[in-house]
Design an enzyme around this catalytic site. Structure first.
Site, PDB file in Angstrom:
ATOM      1  CG  HIS A  49     -33.742 -11.899  40.970  1.00 17.12           C
ATOM      2  ND1 HIS A  49     -33.575 -10.571  41.165  1.00 17.12           N
ATOM      3  CD2 HIS A  49     -33.136 -12.508  40.120  1.00 17.12           C
ATOM      4  CE1 HIS A  49     -32.213 -10.385  40.509  1.00 17.12           C
ATOM      5  NE2 HIS A  49     -32.312 -11.419  39.731  1.00 17.12           N
ATOM      6  CG  ASP A  91     -23.791  -8.722  45.112  1.00 14.35           C
ATOM      7  OD1 ASP A  91     -23.177  -9.386  44.403  1.00 14.35           O
ATOM      8  OD2 ASP A  91     -24.657  -8.005  44.753  1.00 14.35           O
ATOM      9  NE  ARG A 137     -19.557 -10.653  38.602  1.00 12.45           N
ATOM     10  CZ  ARG A 137     -20.837 -11.041  39.092  1.00 12.45           C
ATOM     11  NH1 ARG A 137     -21.503 -10.398  39.958  1.00 12.45           N
ATOM     12  NH2 ARG A 137     -21.411 -11.472  37.856  1.00 12.45           N
ATOM     13  CB  SER A 143     -24.217 -11.391  42.231  1.00 17.28           C
ATOM     14  OG  SER A 143     -24.802 -10.054  42.182  1.00 17.28           O
ATOM     15  CE  LYS A 156     -28.352  -7.810  44.266  1.00 20.67           C
ATOM     16  NZ  LYS A 156     -27.236  -8.484  43.487  1.00 20.67           N
TER      17      LYS A 156
END
Length: 424
Positions: free
Chosen positions: A83, A162, A169, A184, A188
């Site tokens: 990520h 999320d 947000r 968050s 995931k």
């Protein structure tokens, strides 16, 4: 009895939320029993007062439980996910996934779309004619088993809490909170079911985190969350003060990624791709593998072609090209000494490569080519940027964004390291 007002009051007054309070509020919000305005108030209280490591861990676990977790146990090989926190010209996922798959490691890369100045992996791949980003869990498992790499959209069943909270947000100015960012991302990633996760946490003007200390705190928080859930998690902090590579824009970045897979491409893109591949392979127990060799000898390109074809893409079809181009030229002789990554990202967005809000279409051919980057010599009148767009009325705004955001000096500037730190 737990109520939304009590939960909000606890955090508003600087208190620590209990596990029961966190479990209740995430479940109730997912089901619609807690209103958006109440969750907005709680998010702002967390933004202002922070959260303890135990609270962040409980918050993350509750969001994971709000949906399904992918079962990748039948893939039959180690599964490692990557990520990136996002940047300008960050096309690393495209060459990285097939590169790691060369070594019999599965890469389940569930990615997102771009918003604002940062590009989205799915938008880039959809510039390839026919490429399909929507896949079922069964199709993901099959492709991982057969080819080892898949890049597709996450389903709505993964951490749905999320998805709701992120949208909230984004509209309530509570995005820049390390507890909320970390939970968050990791909810995931953990729900995707990989055995290990490698994080690329960007630092600099084009990154979400501009400050090194904040970026390191975010990385440390995410690594801890992964390990709390028995997922081998490690992180690289990497430079995003200058755009990665020579392109920012969807088809432009695909073209550059293919150059990397063919054994060429910009040195910084190759360096970061190989560095992340080494981390992913080490997490899979394959520290002796040589990803740089797999880029040079064509094995990574073979995996890329198989992955694109398996997802319906025509790997030999021409990529989209913008209808209009215009160049930005140097006004003096010298060396490019500065180049603001954020400005380049915003300019590419203004040209049509990105979107202002979710659901907007993007121009696949739009974006920016960087013809001269930091440290390179340039002569007066020589192009530094080439702007690409289907809508030429956008060009003036893009040029205005770039104005004064790059500089020419008398001496060559030396770019610092790409990898700034490592957490493992």
């Amino acid at each position: 009895m737990i109520t939304a007002v009590d939960v909000i009051r606890t955090k508003r007054d600087g208190g620590e939320l209990s596990t029961a309070q966190i479990d209740w509020v995430i479940d109730a919000y997912t089901k619609g029993a807690v209103a958006d305005e109440q969750m907005s108030a709680l998010a702002m209280a967390i933004f202002l007062n922070g959260a303890k490591p135990r609270e962040i861990a409980d918050w993350t676990a509750a969001m994971i439980r709000s949906g399904i977790t992918l079962d990748l146990s039948s893939v039959g090989k180690p599964c490692v996910d990557k990520h990136s926190t996002g940047g300008v010209g960050d096309k690393i996922t495209l060459p990285l996934a097939p590169l790691v798959a060369v070594f019999d490691v599965a890469v389940p890369q569930l990615s997102g779309r771009g918003l604002g100045h940062t590009g989205g992996t799915l938008d880039k791949l959809e510039s390839i004619p026919g490429f399909d980003v929507d896949m079922t869990e069964a199709a993901v498992v099959q492709q991982l088993r057969e080819n080892g790499a898949v890049i597709c959209a996450a389903t709505g069943d993964l951490a749905p809490a999320d998805k709701k909270l992120y949208a909230l947000r984004d509209t309530t100015s509570t995005v820049e909170s390390i507890p909320l960012i970390a939970s968050s991302i990791m909810s995931k990633k953990i729900a995707e079911g990989a055995d290990a996760i490698v994080l690329d946490v960007k630092v600099g003007s084009g990154a979400f985190m501009k400050d090194f200390a904040q970026a390191k705190e975010l990385a440390e928080t995410m690594v801890r969350l992964g390990r709390d859930h028995d997922v081998d998690t490690r992180a690289l902090l990497t430079d995003m003060s200058i755009p990665l590579g020579r392109t920012a824009g969807n088809a432009l970045e695909v073209r550059e990624s293919v150059e990397v897979l063919a054994g060429g491409g910009p040195a910084d893109v190759v360096e970061l791709t190989v560095a992340l591949a080494r981390e992913m392979l080490a997490a899979a127990g394959k520290s002796d593998a040589d990803p740089a060799a797999a880029l040079r000898d064509g094995r990574a390109m073979d995996k890329w072609r198989k992955m694109i074809t398996a997802q319906g893409g025509d790997v030999d079809a021409p990529l989209p090209v913008a209808k209009h181009t215009e160049e930005v030229v140097a006004e003096a002789d010298g060396y490019v000494s500065e180049m603001d990554a954020y400005a380049v990202g915003v300019a590419a967005w203004r040209l049509g490569a990105g979107r202002e809000r979710q659901g907007q279409p993007v121009q696949f051919g739009a974006g920016i080519e960087i013809l001269k980057t930091v440290g390179e010599q340039v002569k007066a009148g020589e192009p530094v940027y080439r702007l690409h767009t289907d809508t030429p009325e956008r060009i003036d705004a893009a040029k205005e964004t770039l104005k004064d955001q790059w500089k020419i000096g008398a001496e060559p500037a030396k770019r610092g390291p790409i990898v700034l730190d490592r957490l493992a």
